[in-house]
Design an enzyme around this catalytic site. Structure first.
Site, short mmCIF file in Angstrom:
data_model
loop_
_atom_site.label_atom_id
_atom_site.label_comp_id
_atom_site.label_asym_id
_atom_site.label_seq_id
_atom_site.Cartn_x
_atom_site.Cartn_y
_atom_site.Cartn_z
N SER A 97 0.83 -1.19 0.00
CA SER A 97 0.00 0.00 0.00
C SER A 97 0.87 1.25 0.00
CB SER A 97 -0.97 -0.07 1.17
OG SER A 97 -2.00 0.89 1.04
N ASN A 121 -0.46 -4.52 -3.32
CA ASN A 121 -1.63 -3.67 -3.15
C ASN A 121 -1.26 -2.20 -3.28
OD1 ASN A 121 -1.99 -6.25 -1.24
ND2 ASN A 121 -3.99 -5.67 -2.08
N HIS A 242 -7.54 -5.99 0.26
CA HIS A 242 -6.36 -5.13 0.42
C HIS A 242 -5.29 -5.74 1.32
CE1 HIS A 242 -4.29 -1.35 0.01
NE2 HIS A 242 -4.18 -1.21 1.33
#
Length: 269
Positions: A97, A121, A242
């Site tokens: 992320s 992700n 996620h």
């Protein structure tokens, strides 16, 4: 696994991390609101063959926040300072992320220090609508709002693995330093295109991995990142969202082991 603290000079200060294993170094960076412990399944698996170092991002875990107004390049500069201080030489670099944004930016700016890069992700060139939504969320967080349920709903399904990981993630989100969280989320909201034009110059093997149910770090983004890099490869794990490294650790660990086994001379599969 050992927790250690690295003392950097200003403006960075202490940086905490988890270390395990011996051998060639693998450095991992978590996402906004998480901490190095979020890499536990990967640390356990990859430390059997490598030295694994999972960093606490600024303002997370025991690492101090960056100064107010920090943007993605400031986090990339922080990582450069950390890696220089650790004197590891070229590393295999992975991020999840926000950590993927940092890792991707680092691979663009400091290619000589990166043997391979894995972006889990990650976000890449959001649509205008998606960018507006995430920037609005960042403004709410800076104003003091802390909505725990919204990210959990986006990140997890209703399987047993999701429920277990959700409880862990909720604990980390609940204990995060709000200043560090707000700063990192703001940089995350604004950083999806910062280094995108440089991906064509990432000559090392690049893995872009996500879950097919991740609405923000989409499979299309993973494909775009992989397609932009000469040695890029995309992996999409079905039935996950996620926090795929926690909800599908065996599949993620297998993909990362393949990535670690890929040299710059090999064509991506």
């Amino acid at each position: 696994m050992t927790s250690t603290t690295l003392q950097l000079s200003e403006p960075y200060g202490p940086v905490t991390c988890q270390r395990a294993g011996t051998g060639a170094p693998v450095v991992l960076i978590h996402g906004v609101g998480m901490q190095s412990a979020a890499w536990a399944p990967q640390i356990e698996a990859l430390s059997l063959t490598h030295q694994v170092i999972a960093l606490d991002m600024p303002g997370h875990g025991g690492s101090v926040p960056l100064p107010e107004g920090a943007e993605l390049p400031d986090y990339v500069a922080w990582l450069h300072a950390v890696l220089l201080a650790m004197d590891l030489g070229p590393v295999s670099l992975g991020g999840h992320s926000m950590g993927a944004l940092i890792a991707g930016g680092y691979a663009v700016c400091h290619a000589e220090n990166v043997l391979r890069v894995a972006l889990l992700n990650g976000v890449f060139r959001r649509t205008a609508e998606a960018r507006q939504a995430v920037e609005a969320r960042a403004a709410e967080i800076r104003a003091g709002s802390f909505d725990l349920e919204t990210p959990l709903i986006r990140w997890f399904g209703d399987t047993a693995a999701d429920e277990t990981a959700r409880a862990q993630v909720a604990d980390w989100l609940s204990s995060v330093n709000h200043q560090g969280y707000a700063a990192a989320y703001t940089a995350f909201a604004r950083g999806d295109s910062t280094y995108a034009d440089g991906f064509g110059g990432i000559a090392c093997p690049l893995l872009a991995l996500t879950g097919d149910g991740d609405p923000n770090s989409t499979p299309d983004m993973a494909q775009a990142m992989a397609g932009a890099a000469p040695l890029g490869r995309a992996v999409v794990i079905e039935g996950h969202r996620h926090m795929v490294n926690l909800t599908a650790p065996a599949a993620v660990n297998a993909a990362l082991q393949d990535w670690l086994d890929t040299s710059a001379e090999q064509e991506p599969s």
